[in-house]
Design a protein around this motif. Structure first.
Motif, PDB file in Angstrom:
ATOM      1  N   CYS A  92       0.837  -1.211   0.000  1.00  0.00           N
ATOM      2  CA  CYS A  92       0.000   0.000   0.000  1.00  0.00           C
ATOM      3  C   CYS A  92       0.865   1.251   0.000  1.00  0.00           C
ATOM      4  O   CYS A  92       0.588   2.221  -0.717  1.00  0.00           O
ATOM      5  N   LYS A  93       1.908   1.244   0.804  1.00  0.00           N
ATOM      6  CA  LYS A  93       2.826   2.400   0.869  1.00  0.00           C
ATOM      7  C   LYS A  93       3.410   2.701  -0.510  1.00  0.00           C
ATOM      8  O   LYS A  93       3.400   3.848  -0.968  1.00  0.00           O
ATOM      9  N   LYS A  94       3.884   1.655  -1.196  1.00  0.00           N
ATOM     10  CA  LYS A  94       4.489   1.845  -2.514  1.00  0.00           C
ATOM     11  C   LYS A  94       3.463   2.379  -3.516  1.00  0.00           C
ATOM     12  O   LYS A  94       3.774   3.269  -4.333  1.00  0.00           O
ATOM     13  N   SER A  95       2.247   1.839  -3.446  1.00  0.00           N
ATOM     14  CA  SER A  95       1.210   2.249  -4.392  1.00  0.00           C
ATOM     15  C   SER A  95       0.829   3.712  -4.212  1.00  0.00           C
ATOM     16  O   SER A  95       0.637   4.446  -5.180  1.00  0.00           O
ATOM     17  N   LEU A 107       5.419   3.734   7.696  1.00  0.00           N
ATOM     18  CA  LEU A 107       4.750   2.573   8.273  1.00  0.00           C
ATOM     19  C   LEU A 107       4.957   2.535   9.781  1.00  0.00           C
ATOM     20  O   LEU A 107       6.058   2.764  10.268  1.00  0.00           O
ATOM     21  N   LYS A 108       3.881   2.265  10.488  1.00  0.00           N
ATOM     22  CA  LYS A 108       3.912   2.126  11.945  1.00  0.00           C
ATOM     23  C   LYS A 108       3.481   0.706  12.285  1.00  0.00           C
ATOM     24  O   LYS A 108       2.431   0.246  11.842  1.00  0.00           O
ATOM     25  N   TRP A 109       4.307   0.019  13.037  1.00  0.00           N
ATOM     26  CA  TRP A 109       4.037  -1.388  13.368  1.00  0.00           C
ATOM     27  C   TRP A 109       2.739  -1.513  14.152  1.00  0.00           C
ATOM     28  O   TRP A 109       2.461  -0.703  15.026  1.00  0.00           O
ATOM     29  N   LEU A 113      -0.650   3.068   8.117  1.00  0.00           N
ATOM     30  CA  LEU A 113      -0.047   3.910   7.084  1.00  0.00           C
ATOM     31  C   LEU A 113      -0.073   5.350   7.584  1.00  0.00           C
ATOM     32  O   LEU A 113      -1.130   5.863   7.958  1.00  0.00           O
ATOM     33  N   ILE A 114       1.080   6.002   7.596  1.00  0.00           N
ATOM     34  CA  ILE A 114       1.223   7.320   8.214  1.00  0.00           C
ATOM     35  C   ILE A 114       1.663   8.351   7.186  1.00  0.00           C
ATOM     36  O   ILE A 114       2.585   8.117   6.400  1.00  0.00           O
ATOM     37  N   LEU A 115       0.988   9.499   7.211  1.00  0.00           N
ATOM     38  CA  LEU A 115       1.382  10.631   6.369  1.00  0.00           C
ATOM     39  C   LEU A 115       1.319  11.897   7.220  1.00  0.00           C
ATOM     40  O   LEU A 115       0.291  12.205   7.811  1.00  0.00           O
TER      41      LEU A 115
END
Length: 247
Positions: A92-95, A107-109, A113-115
């Motif tokens: 998802c991050k890459k997309s 990314l947070k474990w 998904l963090i922005l």
């Protein structure tokens, strides 16, 4: 809000191995994945609105009909190559990164998904036994537009991506399908590079216990968190972590 276009989502997907249903409204895309008869290798359920959207640890996932991504992918393929939740987060991050300019998703474990220090998406993985087979259900929520949101939520509304939801969904599905078929052996290094709290102080909640002043050191091959406390190193298979300054 423009309604999702099924043909755009199916673009470049292997037609004989992927099924898809799109709902205006549903209780939960994950729950629908438990109800369906799985004919294809992968079946995708997408909704414009969820009445009972679920997050991790029994939390509710806010799912208003404002043009966000609520989808789940069901498969009965063997997925022992690694932790599918962390792997999905990386896909998802890459997309999303491919569609943003000068912004990178962190990314947070284990699955956020963090922005810009806010949570804009998350992953919920569940498994169900169907006779001799195990069905894995990968739930994905990404906020494109949340007009009424809590302080810790963020979205992608500033990036004018509403008309590109189909493209992002397509990228995520393609990444997962081909990633599952041929896993990337470097995914752990890529996840570490994207993690926003590697070698940083965190707090963690686990089974009602709140641990402070610990350091997130790494992940292992199973996606478990390796942490350092005053007593030494420990491994956490699940839990919820807090980082100062992050939502």
């Amino acid at each position: 809000m423009n309604k999702l276009n099924k043909d755009k989502i199916l673009n470049n997907l292997p037609k004989n191995s992927v099924g898809i249903d799109i709902f205006e409204e549903i209780d939960s895309t994950n729950e629908e994945c438990k109800r369906i008869s799985l004919v294809n290798d992968f079946h995708i359920i997408i909704a414009e609105k969820q009445n009972k959207g679920k997050g991790r640890l029994g939390k509710k996932w806010s799912s208003p009909p404002t043009g966000n991504i609520y989808m789940s992918i069901a498969t009965e393929k063997e997925l022992s190559f690694g932790p599918i939740s962390l792997f999905t987060g990386l896909i998802c991050k890459k997309s999303i990164d491919e569609m943003l300019t000068n912004k990178k998703i962190g990314l947070k474990w284990p699955n956020d998904l963090i922005l810009k220090d806010k949570k804009i998406g998350g992953i919920l993985v569940e498994t169900e036994n169907f006779g001799m087979k195990i069905r894995t259900i990968i739930g994905i929520g990404i906020n494109f537009n949340l007009p009424d949101k809590e302080s810790w939520w963020g979205d992608l509304s500033k990036f004018k991506l509403d008309n590109e939801r189909e493209t992002m969904i397509n990228k995520i599905i393609i990444g997962l399908i081909y990633g599952i078929e041929k896993p990337n052996s470097l995914w752990m290094d890529e996840w570490r590079d994207a993690c926003i709290h590697m070698n940083k102080k965190i707090e963690i909640n686990k089974n009602g216990e709140h641990l402070k002043n610990i350091t997130f050191l790494d992940i292992d091959i199973d996606g478990n968190a390796i942490i350092k406390t005053k007593k030494g190193c420990d491994t956490f298979t699940s839990g919820e972590i807090n980082i100062k300054g992050i939502y």
